[in-house]
Design a protein around this motif. Sequence first.
Motif, short mmCIF file in Angstrom:
data_model
loop_
_atom_site.label_atom_id
_atom_site.label_comp_id
_atom_site.label_asym_id
_atom_site.label_seq_id
_atom_site.Cartn_x
_atom_site.Cartn_y
_atom_site.Cartn_z
N GLU A 151 0.83 -1.20 0.00
CA GLU A 151 0.00 0.00 0.00
C GLU A 151 0.87 1.26 0.00
OE1 GLU A 151 -3.17 1.36 3.16
OE2 GLU A 151 -3.84 -0.39 2.02
N GLU A 152 1.90 1.27 0.81
CA GLU A 152 2.80 2.42 0.85
C GLU A 152 3.44 2.66 -0.52
OE1 GLU A 152 6.01 3.86 4.07
OE2 GLU A 152 6.47 1.91 3.19
N PHE A 153 3.88 1.59 -1.15
CA PHE A 153 4.49 1.68 -2.48
C PHE A 153 3.47 2.16 -3.52
CE2 PHE A 153 6.07 -0.67 -6.36
CZ PHE A 153 7.15 0.15 -6.59
N ALA A 154 2.25 1.64 -3.46
CA ALA A 154 1.21 2.05 -4.41
C ALA A 154 0.87 3.53 -4.25
CB ALA A 154 -0.03 1.19 -4.23
N ILE A 155 0.83 4.00 -3.02
CA ILE A 155 0.54 5.42 -2.78
C ILE A 155 1.64 6.29 -3.38
CG2 ILE A 155 0.42 7.18 -0.96
CD1 ILE A 155 -1.09 5.03 0.72
N ARG A 156 2.89 5.92 -3.17
CA ARG A 156 3.99 6.69 -3.75
C ARG A 156 3.93 6.67 -5.28
NH1 ARG A 156 8.11 7.05 0.35
NH2 ARG A 156 6.88 7.96 2.02
N GLU A 157 3.67 5.49 -5.84
CA GLU A 157 3.63 5.38 -7.30
C GLU A 157 2.46 6.19 -7.89
OE1 GLU A 157 5.42 3.03 -9.73
OE2 GLU A 157 6.95 3.43 -8.23
N ALA A 158 1.36 6.30 -7.17
CA ALA A 158 0.22 7.06 -7.66
C ALA A 158 0.45 8.57 -7.52
CB ALA A 158 -1.05 6.66 -6.91
N ALA A 159 1.11 8.97 -6.46
CA ALA A 159 1.28 10.40 -6.19
C ALA A 159 2.47 11.02 -6.93
CB ALA A 159 1.45 10.62 -4.69
N TRP A 160 3.47 10.22 -7.22
CA TRP A 160 4.70 10.75 -7.78
C TRP A 160 5.11 10.03 -9.05
CZ3 TRP A 160 7.19 14.79 -5.29
CH2 TRP A 160 6.72 15.09 -4.01
N VAL A 192 -7.82 -0.37 -4.79
CA VAL A 192 -6.94 0.45 -5.62
C VAL A 192 -6.61 1.74 -4.89
CG1 VAL A 192 -7.72 -0.44 -7.86
CG2 VAL A 192 -8.88 1.51 -6.84
N VAL A 193 -5.48 2.32 -5.28
CA VAL A 193 -5.09 3.64 -4.83
C VAL A 193 -5.31 4.57 -6.01
CG1 VAL A 193 -3.17 5.09 -4.08
CG2 VAL A 193 -3.39 2.76 -3.20
N VAL A 194 -6.05 5.66 -5.78
CA VAL A 194 -6.37 6.61 -6.84
C VAL A 194 -5.81 7.97 -6.46
CG1 VAL A 194 -8.23 7.73 -8.12
CG2 VAL A 194 -8.49 5.36 -7.37
N GLN A 195 -5.14 8.61 -7.41
CA GLN A 195 -4.67 9.97 -7.22
C GLN A 195 -5.38 10.82 -8.26
OE1 GLN A 195 -3.08 13.45 -8.35
NE2 GLN A 195 -2.20 11.83 -9.58
N PHE A 196 -6.06 11.86 -7.78
CA PHE A 196 -6.75 12.77 -8.68
C PHE A 196 -6.65 14.16 -8.08
CE2 PHE A 196 -10.51 15.02 -10.26
CZ PHE A 196 -10.33 14.84 -11.62
N ALA A 197 -6.22 15.11 -8.87
CA ALA A 197 -6.09 16.51 -8.43
C ALA A 197 -5.23 16.62 -7.17
CB ALA A 197 -7.46 17.13 -8.21
N GLY A 198 -4.18 15.81 -7.09
CA GLY A 198 -3.26 15.89 -5.97
C GLY A 198 -3.72 15.21 -4.69
N ARG A 199 -4.89 14.59 -4.72
CA ARG A 199 -5.39 13.89 -3.54
C ARG A 199 -5.32 12.39 -3.76
NH1 ARG A 199 -8.41 16.92 0.18
NH2 ARG A 199 -8.63 19.08 -0.48
N ILE A 200 -5.00 11.68 -2.68
CA ILE A 200 -4.89 10.23 -2.74
C ILE A 200 -6.08 9.62 -2.00
CG2 ILE A 200 -3.52 8.24 -1.98
CD1 ILE A 200 -2.06 9.75 -4.07
N ARG A 201 -6.70 8.65 -2.63
CA ARG A 201 -7.78 7.89 -2.00
C ARG A 201 -7.49 6.41 -2.18
NH1 ARG A 201 -8.82 11.97 0.29
NH2 ARG A 201 -10.51 13.37 -0.20
N ILE A 202 -7.80 5.66 -1.14
CA ILE A 202 -7.69 4.20 -1.23
C ILE A 202 -9.12 3.67 -1.28
CG2 ILE A 202 -6.88 2.09 -0.13
CD1 ILE A 202 -4.75 3.85 1.26
N LEU A 203 -9.45 3.04 -2.38
CA LEU A 203 -10.79 2.47 -2.57
C LEU A 203 -10.69 0.97 -2.35
CD1 LEU A 203 -11.71 4.44 -5.80
CD2 LEU A 203 -12.21 5.07 -3.42
#
Length: 156
Positions: A107-116, A139-150
């Motif tokens: 999850e930590e890796f997915a968040i980084r990959e989605a945000a950066w 899934v981890v979703v990044q949209f408009a600079g915000r991260i959401r975990i669905l």
Amino acid sequence: MTGSVDTSRADLASRQAELVATLVSGAAVPSGFDPRLIGVAREALLRKRAGDVARHWPLLAAGLADRWLPTFTRWAATRPTQGSLRDGWDLARSLTAEGPLPVPATEEFAIREAAWRYDGRTAPRPRRLPAVRRVADGVVVQFAGRIRILRRWQRG
């Protein structure tokens, strides 16, 4: 006299570069240095570096638990540092090539990959476009600079 001073400075700079290469990337021990003491210094630097990376990647370090230090030091022994964030990212990528990461680290890796955006060569940059990355139960979703975990909704 100036020529010999310049030569001495160049020699010193060369020896210092050799010593740094030995300490940070596993190059051969330069002549005139005690290999045992160099080994002790290298181990201390690798432990310090592992601690710095663990501060940037706490779930990766916690997920590997007692395997964190040996895994990191084995990976980092021949690689000069790119900074704690990038070192952790590169380690996570190399571990995913070998198999799945521990669940929290995934999850930590997915968040980084989605945000950066990070290509492994240049510094990470924030993503401008939306991004989606998989995790075990969603899934981890990044949209408009915000991260959401669905997460998948499971009927109870």
